[in-house]
Write a protein that holds these residues in place. Structure first.
Motif, short mmCIF file in Angstrom:
data_model
loop_
_atom_site.label_atom_id
_atom_site.label_comp_id
_atom_site.label_asym_id
_atom_site.label_seq_id
_atom_site.Cartn_x
_atom_site.Cartn_y
_atom_site.Cartn_z
N ARG A 1 0.83 -1.21 0.00
CA ARG A 1 0.00 0.00 0.00
C ARG A 1 0.87 1.25 0.00
N PHE A 2 2.00 1.18 0.68
CA PHE A 2 2.89 2.35 0.75
C PHE A 2 3.45 2.68 -0.63
N ASN A 3 3.86 1.64 -1.38
CA ASN A 3 4.37 1.88 -2.74
C ASN A 3 3.29 2.49 -3.62
N ARG A 4 2.07 1.97 -3.47
CA ARG A 4 0.96 2.50 -4.28
C ARG A 4 0.70 3.97 -3.94
N MET A 5 0.76 4.29 -2.66
CA MET A 5 0.54 5.67 -2.23
C MET A 5 1.63 6.59 -2.78
N LEU A 6 2.89 6.16 -2.68
CA LEU A 6 3.99 6.96 -3.21
C LEU A 6 3.86 7.15 -4.71
N ALA A 7 3.49 6.07 -5.42
CA ALA A 7 3.36 6.15 -6.88
C ALA A 7 2.25 7.13 -7.27
N ARG A 8 1.16 7.11 -6.53
CA ARG A 8 0.05 8.05 -6.81
C ARG A 8 0.55 9.50 -6.71
N TRP A 9 1.33 9.77 -5.65
CA TRP A 9 1.87 11.12 -5.45
C TRP A 9 2.95 11.45 -6.47
N GLY A 10 3.79 10.47 -6.78
CA GLY A 10 4.95 10.73 -7.63
C GLY A 10 4.64 10.88 -9.10
N PHE A 11 3.71 10.08 -9.61
CA PHE A 11 3.50 10.04 -11.06
C PHE A 11 2.35 10.91 -11.54
N LYS A 12 1.66 11.59 -10.62
CA LYS A 12 0.43 12.28 -11.03
C LYS A 12 0.68 13.43 -12.00
N ASN A 13 1.90 14.00 -12.02
CA ASN A 13 2.19 15.10 -12.92
C ASN A 13 2.96 14.69 -14.16
N VAL A 14 3.19 13.39 -14.34
CA VAL A 14 3.88 12.92 -15.54
C VAL A 14 2.99 13.17 -16.76
N LYS A 15 3.58 13.70 -17.81
CA LYS A 15 2.78 14.07 -19.00
C LYS A 15 2.28 12.85 -19.76
N LEU A 16 3.16 11.87 -19.99
CA LEU A 16 2.80 10.70 -20.79
C LEU A 16 3.46 9.46 -20.19
N ILE A 17 2.73 8.37 -20.15
CA ILE A 17 3.31 7.08 -19.79
C ILE A 17 2.84 6.06 -20.82
N THR A 18 3.78 5.51 -21.57
CA THR A 18 3.42 4.41 -22.47
C THR A 18 3.99 3.12 -21.89
N VAL A 19 3.26 2.05 -22.07
CA VAL A 19 3.62 0.77 -21.45
C VAL A 19 3.86 -0.29 -22.52
N ARG A 20 4.50 -1.37 -22.11
CA ARG A 20 4.86 -2.41 -23.07
C ARG A 20 4.03 -3.68 -22.88
N ASP A 21 2.84 -3.51 -22.30
CA ASP A 21 1.88 -4.61 -22.25
C ASP A 21 0.50 -4.02 -22.47
N GLU A 22 -0.46 -4.87 -22.73
CA GLU A 22 -1.78 -4.38 -23.15
C GLU A 22 -2.71 -4.07 -21.98
N GLU A 23 -2.53 -4.72 -20.84
CA GLU A 23 -3.52 -4.57 -19.77
C GLU A 23 -2.92 -4.29 -18.39
N PHE A 24 -1.95 -5.11 -17.98
CA PHE A 24 -1.53 -5.14 -16.57
C PHE A 24 -1.03 -3.78 -16.08
N SER A 25 -0.13 -3.17 -16.84
CA SER A 25 0.43 -1.89 -16.40
C SER A 25 -0.63 -0.80 -16.37
N LEU A 26 -1.52 -0.81 -17.34
CA LEU A 26 -2.60 0.18 -17.37
C LEU A 26 -3.52 0.02 -16.17
N GLU A 27 -3.79 -1.23 -15.78
CA GLU A 27 -4.62 -1.47 -14.60
C GLU A 27 -3.94 -0.96 -13.34
N ASP A 28 -2.62 -1.17 -13.25
CA ASP A 28 -1.90 -0.68 -12.08
C ASP A 28 -1.84 0.84 -12.05
N LEU A 29 -1.74 1.46 -13.23
CA LEU A 29 -1.78 2.92 -13.29
C LEU A 29 -3.16 3.44 -12.88
N LYS A 30 -4.19 2.73 -13.33
CA LYS A 30 -5.55 3.12 -12.96
C LYS A 30 -5.75 3.03 -11.46
#
Length: 724
Positions: free
Chosen positions: A478-507
């Motif tokens: 949960r701590f990593n998820r909380m940090l990621a929410r705070w850290g990545f919220k201002n990133v302009k673009l994130i492209t991933v190299r899989d079709e679902e898993f990374s997008l679900e984790d970003l969501k």
């Protein structure tokens, strides 16, 4: 909210609610073709007018509206806190009259706070002595939205009403200022038993001027400029928001005593009383803080046309170096006017691998001493090295604070010159570009935290951040998820190299999906060696390794691999070529060959040049691999693949990659009890449908190429906005 239908009920229902109000019960009682007189704060009146005009359920009901002119509202904590700071005993139930008046009240500017039960009074104290005035004016427990609302006078109401202060407050009974916008109501007032005196516009507009100015004149600054802007420090927005949030959180968690002490101290940081000027002036500390925390538009002039590139490379991993090389090539060709700087943990190694490009040390070296024995880098989520993690977070906090100093061109503290230089380079950069990889995940925790820190520091400097071809997520805590929410919220673009898993984790961390989409691994279209590397014509390439495994796991794993290899050798004419992607892969190969020697198996020995290993895979008939990048090399060369995975991390990476080429049916989890039987079926299916598989891979490569071009076009737009 209450509904009154007689004078007696109106008198009985008179009250103010220091909290949000629910109107659903009252609304359900209203009848069509009737007229109702509605009172409420300006925001309530706007909402109800919209409801009664536009909702088909209510537009046959007529309302006449009266706005209670409002500076701000609070929640019910306000009244609870008021009673506690006056040290009232706990009671099952009490009532409060905030504005009680009796014969002792000299004028309308004074009133009592009266708390009582059926048995008698609990509190009867003048508002200047009870603390009410101080906590009200200091915006304790105020609703956040009230700081941004510009509707002080209730401009949409038929009539607006407020207490009359100043010269009119001498009357103990009190006078009211009334603004009438409805002709019928104006005539009713003139003919009613009410003494009315007209006010000129000049008198009216200057009445309670500081509050009206804060609500209306400063509306643009408050809504469209940084909270740390000097104008928002001067007008009180910063103070009001800090006091509102601080009082709510402290009171909820620690009670009134702690809240009272801390809020008084914090309040003094914002304002002090000047004996010479005999008025409140801004605390000098704020002027210094403004320079640190305020972002100046002129800072854009200091930007250099530099793109900083960071990734998981620099450790002798073939796939990571392929990503690095392809990224540097693309950026150099696409942005010839920019200096491309490769940030690496091993400058000498990167210079050998990529001699055409400029290299500098990565943040993990300059911030966290990853190249030293005493460094605090290189831990994952499951490590019990809590003290190292604590030091890492503390160091990150220092770096974060120093970023504000660097932005303000002030000296840094408690960091060395190299770290300060890195901050300056980031401040003056045009773009920070995260090269693709699987390092921004919970499985590589120190890399994830490092990436989060970079994103937040870049945001302080207003340097845009983009991420290409990432496997991102697998937060693991949960701590990593909380940090990621705070850290990545201002990133302009994130492209991933899989079709679902990374997008679900970003969501799951609330990252806007409009700013993220799949492309492909950055190594997909990297170059390969021109000459053939293996003197074989009919072979399968194979990779397996010990990464992340313990002693017992290794033994089980070797046996599972033997079943697979033995099946291939006994049922086909293929030879096997073991391909190491990292020097440590040779350990698993040597253990296997020592235990199960065969003249049809050979280990490809080379200098870990990704171009060579890609050529070996390109000339093979099939690739069986546990690691991610042999999949990518194989797909880039249209060579079919069977993926083997031995952990959630590799399932995430490998299955996600295969899904991009519609090859997900060829993913195998070795922790499955029936993994060997499933392998035999997959292998047979692949041999029988070989040409169809190759055709599907070729089609998907074209799709992915277009996605990458879309991403790069968006990067173009990010850079154009930077220098507009």
């Amino acid at each position: 909210a209450r509904l009154s239908s007689s004078v007696e009920e109106i008198v009985e229902n008179v009250s103010s609610a220091y909290q949000p109000i629910d109107f659903s019960d009252v609304l359900s009682q209203l009848e069509e073709n009737k007229t109702y007189f509605v009172t409420g704060t300006p925001c309530v009146i706007r909402g109800l007018k919209n409801l009664f005009q536009n909702h088909k359920k209510y537009n046959k009901i007529k309302i006449i509206t009266c706005a209670l002119i409002c500076s701000h509202n609070t929640n019910s904590q306000f009244v609870d806190y008021l009673t506690e700071i006056n040290k009232l005993d706990d009671n099952d139930a009490w009532q409060i009259n905030i504005r009680q008046k009796d014969d002792s009240i000299p004028d309308a500017n004074n009133f009592n706070n009266h708390v009582y039960t059926k048995k008698g009074n609990l509190l009867l104290k003048n508002r200047f002595k009870s603390g009410w005035t101080d906590i009200w004016r200091s915006y304790y427990f105020a609703m956040n939205v009230c700081n941004y609302c510009s509707d002080f006078w209730g401009y949409e109401a038929d009539i607006s009403v407020k207490d009359a202060w100043g010269e009119w407050a001498k009357d103990p009974l009190g006078k009211n200022i009334i603004i009438v916008r409805n002709k019928m109501l104006e005539e009713d007032l003139l003919h009613a038993n009410v003494v009315c005196e007209p006010l000129s516009w000049d008198i009216m507009k200057n009445h309670q001027y500081p509050t009206a100015c804060y609500k209306q004149v400063e509306a643009y600054n408050k809504n469209f400029k940084s909270i740390f802007a000097l104008c928002n420090i001067k007008n009180g927005l910063l103070k009001n928001k800090v006091m509102s949030k601080l009082s709510k959180r402290l009171y909820k968690k620690y009670g009134w005593r702690v809240t009272q002490i801390i809020c008084k101290i914090v309040g003094k940081l914002f304002f002090i009383k000047s004996k010479k000027l005999k008025k409140k002036t801004h605390f000098p500390l704020l002027k210094a803080l403004k320079r640190i925390f305020k972002y100046h538009e002129k800072d854009k002039l200091n930007k250099t046309k530099t793109i900083l590139v960071a990734g998981g490379y620099g450790f002798g991993n073939v796939g990571d170096e392929a990503q690095c090389a392809e990224t540097l090539k693309i950026l150099t060709e696409r942005y010839p006017d920019y200096q491309i700087v490769n940030l690496t943990p091993n400058v000498n190694y990167s210079k050998e691998q990529h001699p055409k490009y400029y290299h500098s040390f990565a943040s993990r070296v300059l911030f966290f001493d990853s190249d030293k024995d005493y460094g605090i880098y290189g831990f994952n989520n499951s490590d019990s090295k809590w003290f190292r993690k604590f030091r890492f977070l503390f160091r990150s906090f220092l770096i974060y604070l120093n970023a504000f100093l660097v932005r303000a061109d002030l000296p840094t503290f408690f960091i060395n010159a190299n770290a300060a230089k890195f901050l300056y380079d980031l401040k003056t950069a045009s773009l920070f570009y995260f090269c693709g990889g699987g390092y921004l995940t919970g499985s590589t925790q120190s890399r994830l935290w490092d990436g989060i820190l970079i994103c937040r520091v870049a945001h302080i400097f207003r340097v845009p951040v983009v991420m290409s071809g990432q496997t991102i997520g697998v937060w693991e805590s949960r701590f990593n998820r909380m940090l990621a929410r705070w850290g990545f919220k201002n990133v302009k673009l994130i492209t991933v190299r899989d079709e679902e898993f990374s997008l679900e984790d970003l969501k799951s961390i609330g990252f806007p999906l409009k700013n993220s989409f799949p492309t492909h691994d950055d190594a997909l279209f990297c170059e390969k060696a021109p000459d053939k590397m293996v003197d074989e014509n009919n072979y399968i390439t194979l990779n397996f390794h010990y990464w992340g495994m313990k002693g017992k796991d290794k033994t089980v794993y070797i046996e599972k691999m033997h079943q697979i290899i033995d099946y291939v050798l006994n049922n086909t004419s293929y030879n096997l070529v073991f391909i190491p992607m990292h020097a440590t892969d040779k350990n698993s190969f040597n253990d296997y060959i020592q235990k199960y020697p065969s003249n049809r198996i050979r280990c490809f020995d080379y200098d870990f040049d990704f171009r060579k290993v890609r050529r070996v895979i390109a000339d093979s008939k099939m690739c069986i691999t546990m690691k991610h990048h042999p999949i990518i090399f194989a797909m880039g060369e249209s060579v079919p693949v069977i993926s083997l995975a031995f952990s959630k991390y590799y399932v995430h990476k490998n299955l996600g990659a295969l899904m991009q080429y519609k090859m997900d049916r060829f993913s195998l989890d070795l922790e499955d009890e029936n993994s060997f039987e499933k392998f035999k079926k997959l292998f047979s299916k692949l041999e029988n449908n070989y040409s169809d598989v190759v055709s599907t891979i070729n089609k998907q490569k074209e799709v992915l190429k277009k996605r990458k071009e879309k991403f790069l076009s968006l990067v173009d737009e990010v850079l154009e906005k930077k220098y507009k």
